[in-house]
Scaffold this active site. Sequence first.
Site, PDB file in Angstrom:
ATOM      1  N   ASP A  11       0.834  -1.212   0.000  1.00 23.52           N
ATOM      2  CA  ASP A  11       0.000   0.000   0.000  1.00 23.52           C
ATOM      3  C   ASP A  11       0.864   1.257   0.000  1.00 23.52           C
ATOM      4  O   ASP A  11       2.085   1.177   0.131  1.00 23.52           O
ATOM      5  CB  ASP A  11      -0.959  -0.007   1.205  1.00 23.52           C
ATOM      6  N   ASP A  25      -7.979  -2.573  14.094  1.00 27.80           N
ATOM      7  CA  ASP A  25      -9.366  -2.796  13.648  1.00 27.80           C
ATOM      8  C   ASP A  25      -9.475  -3.965  12.669  1.00 27.80           C
ATOM      9  O   ASP A  25     -10.494  -4.148  12.021  1.00 27.80           O
ATOM     10  CB  ASP A  25      -9.943  -1.517  13.017  1.00 27.80           C
ATOM     11  N   GLU A  41      -9.668  -1.439   5.086  1.00 25.70           N
ATOM     12  CA  GLU A  41     -10.369  -1.113   6.331  1.00 25.70           C
ATOM     13  C   GLU A  41     -11.659  -1.932   6.443  1.00 25.70           C
ATOM     14  O   GLU A  41     -12.126  -2.522   5.455  1.00 25.70           O
ATOM     15  CB  GLU A  41     -10.707   0.388   6.335  1.00 25.70           C
TER      16      GLU A  41
HETATM   17  C1  GLP Z   1      -0.613   0.161   8.719  1.00 24.76           C
HETATM   18  C2  GLP Z   1      -0.226  -0.513   7.387  1.00 24.76           C
HETATM   19  C3  GLP Z   1      -0.447  -1.990   7.461  1.00 24.76           C
HETATM   20  C4  GLP Z   1       0.092  -2.481   8.788  1.00 24.76           C
HETATM   21  C5  GLP Z   1      -0.780  -1.994   9.905  1.00 24.76           C
HETATM   22  C6  GLP Z   1      -0.233  -2.347  11.286  1.00 24.76           C
HETATM   23  O1  GLP Z   1      -1.669   1.050   8.623  1.00 24.76           O
HETATM   24  N1  GLP Z   1      -0.853  -0.006   6.222  1.00 24.76           N
HETATM   25  O2  GLP Z   1       0.201  -2.628   6.368  1.00 24.76           O
HETATM   26  O3  GLP Z   1       0.082  -3.877   8.809  1.00 24.76           O
HETATM   27  O4  GLP Z   1      -1.057  -0.636   9.782  1.00 24.76           O
HETATM   28  O5  GLP Z   1       0.872  -1.549  11.605  1.00 24.76           O
HETATM   29  P1  GLP Z   1       1.894  -1.900  12.744  1.00 24.76           P
HETATM   30  O6  GLP Z   1       2.638  -3.095  12.277  1.00 24.76           O
HETATM   31  O7  GLP Z   1       2.767  -0.697  12.860  1.00 24.76           O
HETATM   32  O8  GLP Z   1       1.115  -2.157  13.967  1.00 24.76           O
END
Ligand code: GLP
Length: 260
Positions: free
Chosen positions: A66, A135, A142
Amino acid sequence: MEVVIAPAEELAVLAADAIESLLRRDPATVLGLATGSSPLKVYDELARRHEEAGLSFARARGFMLDEYVGLPADHPERYRNVIETEVASRVAWPSDQVQGPDGLADDLPAACAAYERAIADAGGVDLQLLGIGTDGHIAFNEPGSSLASRTRIKTLTRQTRLDNARFFGDDVEQVPQHCLTQGLGTIMEARHLVLLATGRHKAEAVHQLVEGPVSAMWPATVMQMHPHATVLVDDAAASRLQLADYYRQTYDSKPDWQGL
Ligand code: GLP
């Protein structure tokens, strides 16, 4: 779905082992890259193996999950830059072999379609690293995302923007509202999904992912439909799993040769 419960350092070694064995078998392996905190220890481990054991990414291809829409090309939190800093530059991965959706394109739908074509032209993703949002989102899919979705523009929830504000000086208003993300249908085409989650704040999302009903309300639950999905969690992230003892017992008695 395989669930492995172990300390974060061990989880990173397991994920790196899976990546290394793919690269040793096929140096032109196609890897799916995730941002966020969850994969950072895996990237550290890959960098160590590159330095100390000559693990080569010279022929590998990388596709990111992404990207934020509209962050300037040189913004440190632009995911393409994060991936360059956290992994690509550390393993001497040629820049033109790692790509993400173009969040600066004039025509965003066309950029999304081009990204889908690029993944398909590369032969698809062999191993996709994933984190999970509190979430239940994976990539930036989402709650409410179609389980069959493809790469597209999405609006981030307030919760995700709050979660990610730590990367933007704790100012939620600096977190972009829009992103481009591989769809759940796109992610599901990767041949092996490896999701990492650590910390108690991930426990409910992990419980839903592994044990909840498949639902767009918890997008990660789509992984229950994948034939080869691995969920790597520490004790805290596993703390709400109903069958935690069974997952531990299964992993403890797994034959050594099996790998992830
Ligand atoms: C972000 C990314 C995701 C990621 C998630 C969790 O928004 N777009 O790819 O897996 O949130 O992030 P983290 O690993 O920092 O908890």
